[in-house]
Design a protein around this motif. Structure first.
Motif: not given
Length: 383
Positions: A81-89
């Motif tokens: 889910l690319s959670t860390a990247l989606r959180t930063e985005l």
């Protein structure tokens, strides 16, 4: 041979077996072939430059390189889910993280959209996807692979989308519309007013994709911001990428942004583990130091402006470009110009009988490009 075998029957069986070759789906014969930008020729005494793929000629910022070098868990699968990247985005774009779906570049994210919303109806009738042409050359390939039909609307003379004709092409079979802004390869971008006027004519059950791969290079304040638009229109999906401005083309990381009513379906179609943990860490580092990214992008915009001004001084007539490239509407001279550039150790992207797209590259590359344009007598508008 046994006494019961007939030589004629054996030959027939062998012939039939030879005829039963593995064949691709029929659509494969109808699809255009994607032509990646070629590397420059090696010419003695000249530094070669590749201006054929709209790549960022500058390396990623140091913090990104550090993040890549510190990645040691590549034996493990990444977070699907690319959670860390989606959180930063989410922080960077001021949108909910659940509105973001990552993909292998913006093209990977687009494939997920097409697989979700465009294909064939229950009775086998092909859905339709409407888009401007010429535009990103992967569009017809991916649409065809999804099972849908392409409806290509010819660009206006200035290389911009003909939104009136695109709206007129909509019908009950239309499932998706693609708006490429700035348009690759011609350069013009759509304004907010143009997009909102167009959306007012689009049925709410048709998905409108705003492809903004080059948005960071836009300097016209009237150009549409897809993030603002998707917040107002539930049928809009925005595509963005880290390939261009952030200089992460090789790592393949992009994303789409849309409302939960759409993302809930996109997650089902999302390719598992499409974004590696290496790519995710690099993208996060780039976002966290975006001020440095902006500096590099501005240097390329300055070079774009220099190239455009130089072409204008030479009498060349080209469309306005809001991307990291310029479009030369050379028509039947497109391949001739590309060959001429190749003799100067510059690779450019020719579209036969249409034009040539030239990426903004290193300062020396851009200067050499202008020099060869000064000596080329068949330029558009040159008398």
């Amino acid at each position: 041979m046994t006494s019961t075998q007939n030589p004629t029957n054996v030959a027939a069986v062998q012939t039939a077996a030879q005829d039963r070759q593995i064949r691709p789906r029929p659509v494969m014969d109808r699809l255009p072939k994607y032509a990646a930008g070629k590397p420059p020729a090696v010419i003695e005494g000249l530094q070669p430059y590749k201006l054929s793929s709209n790549e960022n000629p500058l390396p990623p910022i140091p913090e990104v390189l550090e993040a890549i070098q510190s990645q040691h868990n590549i034996q493990r699968y990444p977070d699907p889910l690319s959670t860390a990247l989606r959180t930063e985005l989410s922080r960077f774009l001021d949108v909910p993280a659940e509105d973001i779906v990552t993909g292998a570049g913006s093209l990977g994210a687009l494939v997920q959209i097409l697989q979700t919303f465009a294909g064939q109806s229950e009775d086998g009738t092909a859905d339709e996807v409407v888009y401007a042409w010429r535009s990103f050359e992967a569009y017809p390939i991916m649409i065809g692979l999804s099972g849908a039909a392409s409806v290509q609307i010819t660009n206006r003379a200035d290389g911009s989308h003909d939104l009136e004709a695109m709206a007129a092409a909509l019908n009950e079979r239309t499932k998706v519309v693609l708006l490429c802004t700035p348009n690759n390869p011609t350069g013009p971008a759509l304004t907010t007013a143009q997009v909102e006027d167009f959306l007012a004519k689009v049925p709410q059950d048709v998905v409108v994709v705003i492809d903004e791969a080059y948005t960071e290079f836009v300097r016209d304040p009237e150009v549409v911001d897809g993030i603002k638009v998707y917040k107002k229109y539930p049928n809009v999906i925005v595509l963005r990428t880290f390939s261009k401005a952030h200089g992460l083309a090789n790592l393949r990381v992009g994303y789409s942004v849309s409302n939960p009513e759409l993302t809930q379906h996109l997650r089902v179609a999302a390719t598992p583990f499409a974004v590696s943990s290496l790519a995710e860490d690099a993208a996060i580092a780039s976002l966290k130091h975006y001020d440095k990214v902006v500096e590099r992008v501005q240097s390329l915009v300055d070079e774009r402006d220099r190239v455009v001004a130089g072409l204008s001084e030479l009498g060349w007539k080209i469309p306005e470009s809001q991307g990291n490239f310029v479009w030369l509407p050379l028509g039947e001279n497109a391949q001739d110009f590309a060959a001429y550039a190749g003799e100067q150790a510059l690779s450019v992207r020719a579209f036969p009988n249409e034009g040539v797209r030239v990426s903004i590259g290193e300062v020396e590359a851009n200067t050499r490009f202008l020099s060869l344009c000064a000596n080329y007598t068949k330029g558009p508008g040159v008398s």
